[in-house]
Design an enzyme around this catalytic site. Structure first.
Site, PDB file in Angstrom:
ATOM      1  CB  SER A   1      -0.959  -0.043   1.193  1.00 52.03           C
ATOM      2  OG  SER A   1      -1.986   0.911   1.052  1.00 52.03           O
TER       3      SER A   1
ATOM      4  CG  ASP B   1      -4.402  -1.217   0.029  1.00 53.35           C
ATOM      5  OD1 ASP B   1      -3.839  -1.924   0.881  1.00 53.35           O
ATOM      6  OD2 ASP B   1      -4.195   0.002  -0.100  1.00 53.35           O
TER       7      ASP B   1
END
Length: 274
Positions: A41, A164
């Site tokens: 991320s 993500d």
């Protein structure tokens, strides 16, 4: 080829990833350099700067986070967010600012051309499994790792789509261990420093549930570390955060500079004491 000895593992956490910039500055001043960089991320975004230029990453990231950079990725009025959602049907913001920052500050296009080996992870939607990127174009790999569901668009790479990396590995310390690292510095955003409390409002339920899911794997991997692995979890220096629910507000960019400076001070003190 020798296995890497020292790894930087950078976890996810949206705009709280500014803490990691301060930690990187402290590590650079302490003369600590990675042989491997692992990110997920926002940690993938920060981490690729380190892999590109370990000595100057903190300075470059400070520029990338300020002004109209990464710190503004979730900016925009309520009307703009709703308009984006209506047009897309899936998300509130675009990845434009992140992509521009990567194109501007990262000097190479391919992961294999970075100065330091770099691994980042995203969640494969079709396969419901992690996908590790260790070669190929940098920008789509990092954008895939940063694609927070509902906030940023899923990223298409080939015939597959990705969300993500925090959905599958919030702080991927196990990856560094498997790649042979024996000294690991964990750069994190402060969430694991603060215990959760039970939700009291309807909108907190999902946030707390997701936070439990994202923390448990890191805790398991820490508990299963080999005896010859040394791990340093760098501190953010944050205090008085209560239940930690306020940290889950993804759009709050008001403390970017404060978080950088505070994490730098706390991590410098930690490293000086080692």
């Amino acid at each position: 080829m020798e296995h890497p000895k020292t790894a930087f593992v950078l976890g996810g956490g949206g705009l709280l990833g500014a803490h990691e910039v301060g930690m990187l500055r402290a590590l650079a001043e302490a003369g600590i350099r990675p042989d491997l960089v692992v990110g997920t991320s926002v940690g993938a975004f920060n981490g690729v700067f380190v892999a590109a230029d370990p000595a100057n990453a903190a300075d470059l990231l400070t520029k990338a986070w300020q002004g109209d950079g990464a710190g503004s990725v979730f900016a925009g009025s309520f009307f703009n967010r709703v308009s984006t959602l209506i047009r897309s049907g899936t998300h509130l913001h675009s990845t434009g600012l992140l992509s521009t920052a990567l194109d501007t500050f990262v000097p190479v296009d391919l992961i294999e051309d970075l100065a330091v080996p770099f691994h980042c992870v995203a969640a494969n939607i079709e396969r419901a499994e992690p996908r590790w990127f260790t070669r190929g174009p940098i920008v789509p790999a990092v954008l895939a790792s940063c694609a927070v569901p509902g906030v940023l668009p899923p990223v298409r790479i080939g015939d597959e789509h990705f969300y993500d990396g925090g959905l599958v590995h919030s702080i991927p310390i196990g990856r560094a261990v498997r790649e042979g690292a024996r000294t690991i510095y964990v750069l994190q955003v402060g969430r694991i420093e603060t215990p959760l409390t039970a939700p009291r409002r309807p909108w907190q339920v999902g946030l707390v549930a997701f936070e439990i899911a994202r923390r448990h794997r890191f805790a398991e991997e820490m508990a299963e570390l080999p005896e010859d692995v040394s791990v340093h979890v760098l501190p953010t220096g944050a205090t008085g955060q209560g239940s930690g629910l306020s940290q889950l507000r993804y759009r709050d960019a008001s403390r970017v500079e404060t978080n950088i400076d505070r994490a730098y001070a706390a991590s410098s003190a930690y490293l000086a004491g080692d």
